[in-house]
Motif scaffolding. Structure first.
Motif, PDB file in Angstrom:
ATOM      1  N   LEU A  15       0.832  -1.207   0.000  1.00 19.27           N
ATOM      2  CA  LEU A  15       0.000   0.000   0.000  1.00 19.27           C
ATOM      3  C   LEU A  15       0.866   1.257   0.000  1.00 19.27           C
ATOM      4  CD1 LEU A  15      -2.737  -1.078   2.598  1.00 19.27           C
ATOM      5  CD2 LEU A  15      -2.827  -1.224   0.094  1.00 19.27           C
ATOM      6  N   LEU A  16       1.953   1.233   0.762  1.00 21.58           N
ATOM      7  CA  LEU A  16       2.848   2.393   0.807  1.00 21.58           C
ATOM      8  C   LEU A  16       3.571   2.581  -0.526  1.00 21.58           C
ATOM      9  CD1 LEU A  16       4.363   1.994   4.392  1.00 21.58           C
ATOM     10  CD2 LEU A  16       2.743   3.738   3.626  1.00 21.58           C
ATOM     11  N   TRP A  17       3.997   1.483  -1.161  1.00 20.62           N
ATOM     12  CA  TRP A  17       4.684   1.590  -2.449  1.00 20.62           C
ATOM     13  C   TRP A  17       3.769   2.128  -3.536  1.00 20.62           C
ATOM     14  CZ3 TRP A  17       7.185  -3.809  -1.480  1.00 20.62           C
ATOM     15  CH2 TRP A  17       8.358  -3.631  -0.734  1.00 20.62           C
ATOM     16  N   ALA A  18       2.474   1.971  -3.358  1.00 24.61           N
ATOM     17  CA  ALA A  18       1.522   2.531  -4.317  1.00 24.61           C
ATOM     18  C   ALA A  18       1.545   4.058  -4.290  1.00 24.61           C
ATOM     19  CB  ALA A  18       0.111   2.028  -4.022  1.00 24.61           C
ATOM     20  N   VAL A 226       8.311  -3.044   7.418  1.00 28.26           N
ATOM     21  CA  VAL A 226       7.141  -3.926   7.502  1.00 28.26           C
ATOM     22  C   VAL A 226       7.216  -5.045   6.462  1.00 28.26           C
ATOM     23  CG1 VAL A 226       5.654  -2.194   8.549  1.00 28.26           C
ATOM     24  CG2 VAL A 226       5.766  -2.342   6.062  1.00 28.26           C
ATOM     25  N   TRP A 227       7.819  -4.752   5.301  1.00 22.30           N
ATOM     26  CA  TRP A 227       7.975  -5.795   4.286  1.00 22.30           C
ATOM     27  C   TRP A 227       8.931  -6.874   4.785  1.00 22.30           C
ATOM     28  CZ3 TRP A 227       5.491  -7.335   0.130  1.00 22.30           C
ATOM     29  CH2 TRP A 227       6.115  -8.180  -0.790  1.00 22.30           C
ATOM     30  N   ASP A 228       9.990  -6.463   5.436  1.00 17.60           N
ATOM     31  CA  ASP A 228      10.963  -7.418   5.962  1.00 17.60           C
ATOM     32  C   ASP A 228      10.309  -8.319   7.009  1.00 17.60           C
ATOM     33  OD1 ASP A 228      14.084  -7.920   6.026  1.00 17.60           O
ATOM     34  OD2 ASP A 228      13.408  -7.956   8.110  1.00 17.60           O
ATOM     35  N   ILE A 229       9.499  -7.729   7.877  1.00 23.42           N
ATOM     36  CA  ILE A 229       8.793  -8.514   8.895  1.00 23.42           C
ATOM     37  C   ILE A 229       7.844  -9.512   8.233  1.00 23.42           C
ATOM     38  CG2 ILE A 229       7.058  -8.378  10.733  1.00 23.42           C
ATOM     39  CD1 ILE A 229       8.319  -5.688  11.518  1.00 23.42           C
ATOM     40  N   GLY A 230       7.099  -9.038   7.238  1.00 22.89           N
ATOM     41  CA  GLY A 230       6.155  -9.909   6.553  1.00 22.89           C
ATOM     42  C   GLY A 230       6.837 -11.066   5.859  1.00 22.89           C
ATOM     43  N   CYS A 231       7.955 -10.780   5.188  1.00 21.86           N
ATOM     44  CA  CYS A 231       8.666 -11.823   4.441  1.00 21.86           C
ATOM     45  C   CYS A 231       9.281 -12.869   5.367  1.00 21.86           C
ATOM     46  CB  CYS A 231       9.758 -11.194   3.570  1.00 21.86           C
ATOM     47  SG  CYS A 231       9.126 -10.284   2.151  1.00 21.86           S
ATOM     48  N   THR A 241       2.450 -12.488  -4.134  1.00 21.06           N
ATOM     49  CA  THR A 241       1.315 -12.286  -5.034  1.00 21.06           C
ATOM     50  C   THR A 241       0.723 -10.889  -4.861  1.00 21.06           C
ATOM     51  OG1 THR A 241       0.793 -14.651  -4.936  1.00 21.06           O
ATOM     52  CG2 THR A 241      -0.938 -13.174  -5.710  1.00 21.06           C
ATOM     53  N   SER A 242       0.643 -10.422  -3.612  1.00 20.61           N
ATOM     54  CA  SER A 242       0.053  -9.105  -3.354  1.00 20.61           C
ATOM     55  C   SER A 242       0.870  -7.987  -3.984  1.00 20.61           C
ATOM     56  CB  SER A 242      -0.072  -8.870  -1.846  1.00 20.61           C
ATOM     57  OG  SER A 242       1.194  -8.628  -1.248  1.00 20.61           O
ATOM     58  N   SER A 243       2.187  -8.197  -4.137  1.00 15.25           N
ATOM     59  CA  SER A 243       3.037  -7.147  -4.701  1.00 15.25           C
ATOM     60  C   SER A 243       2.691  -6.864  -6.166  1.00 15.25           C
ATOM     61  CB  SER A 243       4.510  -7.532  -4.584  1.00 15.25           C
ATOM     62  OG  SER A 243       4.834  -8.612  -5.435  1.00 15.25           O
ATOM     63  N   TYR A 244       2.043  -7.821  -6.833  1.00 15.52           N
ATOM     64  CA  TYR A 244       1.682  -7.617  -8.234  1.00 15.52           C
ATOM     65  C   TYR A 244       0.532  -6.619  -8.380  1.00 15.52           C
ATOM     66  CZ  TYR A 244       4.415 -11.878  -8.399  1.00 15.52           C
ATOM     67  OH  TYR A 244       5.413 -12.808  -8.217  1.00 15.52           O
ATOM     68  N   ALA A 245      -0.106  -6.276  -7.256  1.00 17.69           N
ATOM     69  CA  ALA A 245      -1.156  -5.266  -7.288  1.00 17.69           C
ATOM     70  C   ALA A 245      -0.585  -3.861  -7.239  1.00 17.69           C
ATOM     71  CB  ALA A 245      -2.121  -5.470  -6.120  1.00 17.69           C
ATOM     72  N   ALA A 246       0.709  -3.725  -6.915  1.00 12.38           N
ATOM     73  CA  ALA A 246       1.316  -2.402  -6.751  1.00 12.38           C
ATOM     74  C   ALA A 246       1.204  -1.524  -7.992  1.00 12.38           C
ATOM     75  CB  ALA A 246       2.777  -2.545  -6.327  1.00 12.38           C
ATOM     76  N   PRO A 247       1.503  -2.032  -9.212  1.00 16.07           N
ATOM     77  CA  PRO A 247       1.372  -1.145 -10.378  1.00 16.07           C
ATOM     78  C   PRO A 247      -0.053  -0.672 -10.614  1.00 16.07           C
ATOM     79  CG  PRO A 247       1.830  -3.411 -11.048  1.00 16.07           C
ATOM     80  CD  PRO A 247       2.068  -3.331  -9.576  1.00 16.07           C
ATOM     81  N   LEU A 248      -1.022  -1.554 -10.357  1.00 13.55           N
ATOM     82  CA  LEU A 248      -2.419  -1.166 -10.515  1.00 13.55           C
ATOM     83  C   LEU A 248      -2.799  -0.101  -9.503  1.00 13.55           C
ATOM     84  CD1 LEU A 248      -5.252  -1.527 -11.704  1.00 13.55           C
ATOM     85  CD2 LEU A 248      -5.583  -3.452 -10.133  1.00 13.55           C
ATOM     86  N   LEU A 249      -2.434  -0.315  -8.236  1.00  7.55           N
ATOM     87  CA  LEU A 249      -2.771   0.650  -7.185  1.00  7.55           C
ATOM     88  C   LEU A 249      -2.072   1.986  -7.425  1.00  7.55           C
ATOM     89  CD1 LEU A 249      -2.534  -1.671  -4.043  1.00  7.55           C
ATOM     90  CD2 LEU A 249      -4.608  -0.820  -5.154  1.00  7.55           C
TER      91      LEU A 249
END
Length: 288
Positions: A15-18, A226-231, A241-249
């Protein structure tokens, strides 16, 4: 922290990268190296405060110097290329090309030892690069030479981040707190280069300064932690898979902010790039 909580924490980064493109545009006319200096300085300070508050500082001393060097160079190179691309080309289009990195990570991962490059990876790559070609060709109207330097830098940024992400598996792991050192080192590396190659131009509006603060606190700061914690503690496949939504968002945010105008070219490019990443990811999951 539970697996579900860690996964949700990691998704905050997407969400932040969007917002990365939006804040980059808002920070204009600050030049790329100076922007690197400022926003990574903020991101590094945020990380040091977090490390101190969580008692993680001792862990930072155990990280090999090569890991710090590799991490800092990766952040420095990608964001310098990305910021430069968005200064030279329309934000939505250049941002979409830069967001080929999730697709490229999947494809590059298939070339690693013990991994296999499948037909789905190739099909996904063709779809993704077709989206980039649609942008560069101006929607089929001819080569957009005016913005070509920006588009090429965005493409190089995508390859840089994908290569960095895949090669990081070979360098070694590091605690989340070490990201603060990556950020501080990126800021310190960028500043003398800024003095050598750029004119110092600061924002002239409150919006410009707010955008720089937003970058440092969000997409190039808090997002990495937060990405490091999640990974490390969440569902890595679901996060991937969720990261592929970044360009759309990211594209939707720019349109809603009035920075980019909706068009069929932008729509098809977004669908091709996002869809290509999804196809390639599906090929990887099917082999597990």
């Amino acid at each position: 922290m539970s697996r579900a909580t860690a996964t949700a924490t990691g998704f905050i980064a997407v969400l932040l990268w969007a917002l990365l493109a939006l804040f980059t545009v808002g920070s204009s006319p600050t030049p790329p190296l100076l922007l690197n200096t400022l926003c990574f300085g903020i991101g590094g300070i945020v990380g040091l405060i977090w490390a101190w508050a969580t008692g993680s500082v001792p862990q930072m001393r155990t990280v090999p110097l090569r890991v710090y060097a590799f991490g800092a160079l990766g952040l420095f190179a990608y964001h310098l290329l990305y910021f430069s691309a968005l200064r030279l080309a329309p934000a939505a289009e250049a941002g979409l090309i830069a967001y080929l990195w999730p697709l490229l990570i999947v494809v590059f991962s298939g070339l690693l030892p013990s991994e296999t490059l499948k037909a789905g990876h190739v099909i996904g790559a063709i779809l993704g690069f077709s989206g980039a070609a649609l942008i560069i060709s101006g929607g089929g109207a001819g080569l957009s030479t005016e913005y070509l330097p920006g588009y090429l830098l965005a493409l190089l940024a995508a390859f840089t981040w994908a290569g960095y992400s895949v090669l990081s598996r070979l360098v070694g792991s590091a605690p989340t707190a070490s990201v603060a050192v990556f950020c501080i080192a990126t800021s310190l590396l960028s500043f003398p280069l800024h003095l050598m190659f750029e004119e110092t131009v600061f924002p002239t509006t409150a919006l410009g300064w707010a955008s720089i603060a937003g970058l440092g606190l969000g997409p190039v700061g808090f997002a990495f932690y937060v990405w490091d914690i999640g990974c490390k503690h969440g569902d890595i496949q679901l996060l991937g898979t969720s990261s592929y939504a970044a360009p759309l968002l990211s594209t939707l945010v720019l349109i809603l902010a009035g920075i980019a105008a909706p068009s069929m070219t932008l729509l098809w490019a977004t669908l091709l790039i996002t869809g290509g990443a999804g196809v390639a990811a599906r090929a990887s999951f099917s082999s597990n």
